[in-house]
Design an enzyme around this catalytic site. Structure first.
Site, short mmCIF file in Angstrom:
data_model
loop_
_atom_site.label_atom_id
_atom_site.label_comp_id
_atom_site.label_asym_id
_atom_site.label_seq_id
_atom_site.Cartn_x
_atom_site.Cartn_y
_atom_site.Cartn_z
N VAL A 181 3.37 0.85 -2.52
CA VAL A 181 4.05 0.99 -1.23
C VAL A 181 4.25 -0.39 -0.58
O VAL A 181 5.32 -0.70 -0.06
CB VAL A 181 3.26 1.92 -0.28
CG1 VAL A 181 3.91 1.99 1.08
CG2 VAL A 181 3.15 3.31 -0.90
N HIS A 182 3.21 -1.20 -0.66
CA HIS A 182 3.23 -2.54 -0.07
C HIS A 182 4.36 -3.39 -0.69
O HIS A 182 5.16 -3.99 0.03
CB HIS A 182 1.86 -3.17 -0.32
CG HIS A 182 1.70 -4.58 0.11
ND1 HIS A 182 1.62 -4.97 1.43
CD2 HIS A 182 1.58 -5.73 -0.61
CE1 HIS A 182 1.46 -6.29 1.50
NE2 HIS A 182 1.43 -6.77 0.27
#
Ligand code: HEM
Ligand code: SF4
Lengths: 232, 319
Positions: A181-182
């Site tokens: 996600v990052h």
């Protein structure tokens, strides 16, 4: 003047576009060392996680070497994260805006950031990554030490080791998910990667994503490196 | 008496089992052979053991292992635990029988049980480091072992030991090398009272029945066979005079099973893990396709410039 969102070294340079120093060379080195450790840990760990990924041991010179090296990389991850922690913990503290922001997450996800509350140096999602990674790294280290057979086998019971290996693999999976996600977030928001590569972002980027931070920078005589010389 | 295994011929011959007879191989899928070999078993009759440790010596001798000289702490157990060199160990327990008030000296030969459903093999991440032959023998293959210690977590009997010399796992092989040429295990060969016997699993069960009848006739009404079903039965079995309380024999587990933690770790955790990673990867791609990228507009840049200028002017104006 409030400087809640400013980190030592942040500076605004007027021009077209406005350029803002967001990460110093040391901070970027710190970040990439942490990132590299994490990727290497994920690769060496996943190699032992499932037979389908055992081929990844080839990257580390075979099964025994993978087993031996993995916990040591953990040490670098720890040092890296601690560095980032002491650099950025203050600007990652919870603010009431984060709650409002989270309630409107769906608006953010469909790309209407202009309808979101103004955020400081980090938004809710970025803060969540910061804190959750910290918690999970601590969990990985604690459980990792318990299953570090070569040096620490004697200190725990077999049942404690069973818990530890289960906790370690679950924490690893969650961390890998967070990293996905990052990284996706960094790629999704155009203009973000330059922050971690060159250390700079544009004023427009800050206006769009971190307006409260931009306001503080602009209003701060130390951070706002205006072109005009002070009136005599 | 169980007739001792006859000495086999010394003429060289082919091994009686090998790679083609694998029914399980760690971290790999094998196609099991069409025909399973007759299952073998070692039967340890605890009631006949005199605690001489001939089996321990024979084990070290045959497997060319060298135990360090230890320290006497006032107990008979020597060494004090299984080690990477000592694959079998006599464990001594002094137990007062609450019914008779007799002190009973219980001696159990500890070592790998050669489980039908081996937890060590289930936990092992290294392809081919642990194998199970169709005759029931579970063997560690040193060349493939990486020393992670997962077998230790998988085993319900706390058997494997990792050597600090070469970081590899060791345990009883049921003398797979001897069995492959028609011999019995070295410990069975050395046992002076035939407390350890070796043969097919069926023969061993039948022999145990006779021993149990005998023990019952002598007043051991709970005498019985230890062949725990929780691990699918074992290829090392015990005749116990108190089979209702295996734990009195130096903690022999009552109803051993692969730990649910290990089942979880090696089962659901893997699938759930891959599913979660996959879902996020797919989710990211979908989000990109549906929501597009987040772009900084020309207007954003102008706004930032205006803000920077206004604030700077304000700064300068204030004293
Ligand atoms: C921070 C300190 C860490 C330590 C001390 C540590 C230690 C260990 C140890 C000792 C093992 C067993 C295999 C071996 O001996 O190499 C292991 C397995 C593993 N580690 Fe770590 N580790 C750490 C961090 C991480 C991180 C950050 C990740 C993932 C991003 C990770 C992922 C894994 C995975 C997936 C396994 C395999 C688990 C399984 O087989 O189910 N580890 N770790
Ligand atoms: S007793 Fe332990 S080491 Fe032996 S086969 Fe069973 S699980 Fe494996």
């Amino acid at each position: 003047m409030r400087r809640d969102e400013i980190v030592e070294g942040d500076a605004l340079h007027p021009g077209d576009p406005v350029v803002i120093d967001r990460y110093s060379t040391a901070a970027r080195f710190n970040h990439w060392m942490t990132a590299a450790s994490l990727v290497l840990l994920a690769l060496s760990g996943l190699a032992l996680f499932h037979p389908a990924l055992y081929f990844l041991t080839g990257l580390f010179g075979g099964g025994s070497n993978t087993r031996a090296i993995h916990p040591w990389i953990g040490l670098f991850l720890f040092l890296g994260y601690m560095g980032l922690f002491f650099r950025f913990w203050k600007v990652n503290l919870w603010t009431p805006t984060d709650g409002t922001w989270l309630k409107k997450l769906h608006v953010f996800l469909i790309g209407h950031e202009e309808d979101m509350p103004e955020v400081g140096r980090y938004n809710f999602a970025q803060k969540a990554v910061f804190w959750w990674m910290g918690i999970l790294i601590m969990i990985s280290i604690a459980s990792g030490l318990v299953i570090w057979e070569q040096y620490f086998a004697a200190y725990t019971t077999v049942d404690q080791k069973r818990w530890a290996v289960l906790i370690h693999s679950v924490a690893a999976i969650v961390m890998i998910c967070i990293v996905i996600v990052h990284v996706y977030g960094a790629l999704w928001a155009r203009g973000t990667m330059t922050a971690m590569i060159k250390g700079r972002v544009t004023g427009g980027w800050a206006w769009r994503h971190h307006r409260k931070w931009l306001r503080e920078l602009a209003a701060d005589p130390k951070a706002n490196r205006g072109t005009a010389t002070p009136a005599e | 008496m169980f007739p001792p295994l006859p000495n086999p011929s010394t003429a060289p011959g082919p091994a009686r089992f090998g790679d083609k007879d694998l029914i399980r191989r760690s971290a790999s899928t094998v196609t099991p052979p069409a025909q399973r070999q007759t299952e073998v078993a070692k039967l340890i009759d605890v009631s006949k053991c005199i605690g001489c440790k001939a089996c321990q010596s024979a084990c070290l001798e045959w497997n060319d292992q060298h135990e360090e000289v230890g320290v006497n702490t006032g107990v008979y157990d020597n060494p004090h635990d299984l080690t990477p060199a000592s694959w079998t160990l006599m464990r001594f327990t002094e137990w007062v029988n609450p019914e008779t008030q007799n002190l009973e000296w219980l001696i159990r030969k500890d070592g790998c049980m050669h489980c039908e459903d081996p937890g060590c093999l289930k936990a092992c991440p290294a392809p081919g480091a642990i194998v199970q032959y169709s005759n029931g023998i579970v063997d560690f293959v040193k060349e493939n072992c990486i020393g992670c210690g997962y077998c230790v977590k998988g085993c319900p009997f706390n058997i494997p030991r990792i050597s600090r010399v070469d970081e590899k796992a060791y345990k009883c092989s049921l003398c797979s090398d001897r069995v492959a040429v028609g011999q019995g295990p070295a410990c069975a060969k050395a046992c002076p009272t035939q407390a350890i016997v070796f043969g097919t699993k069926e023969e061993m069960k039948k022999h145990a029945d006779g021993r149990i009848t005998d023990l019952k006739s002598r007043g051991y009404k709970n005498a019985g066979l230890y062949d725990p079903p929780g691990v699918g039965g074992t290829h090392v079995m015990y005749v116990l005079h108190h089979a209702d309380k295996p734990e009195i024999y130096a903690g022999l587990p009552n109803n051993p099973k692969i730990s649910p933690l290990v089942e979880l770790w090696k089962g659901v955790a893997k699938y759930a893990g891959f599913a979660a990673i996959g879902a996020l990867a797919v989710g990211s791609v979908l989000h990109r396709l549906v929501a597009g990228r987040s772009e900084v507009s020309r207007e954003d840049e102008t706004n930032a410039q205006r803000l920077a200028r206004e604030e700077e002017t304000k700064e300068r104006a204030s004293p």
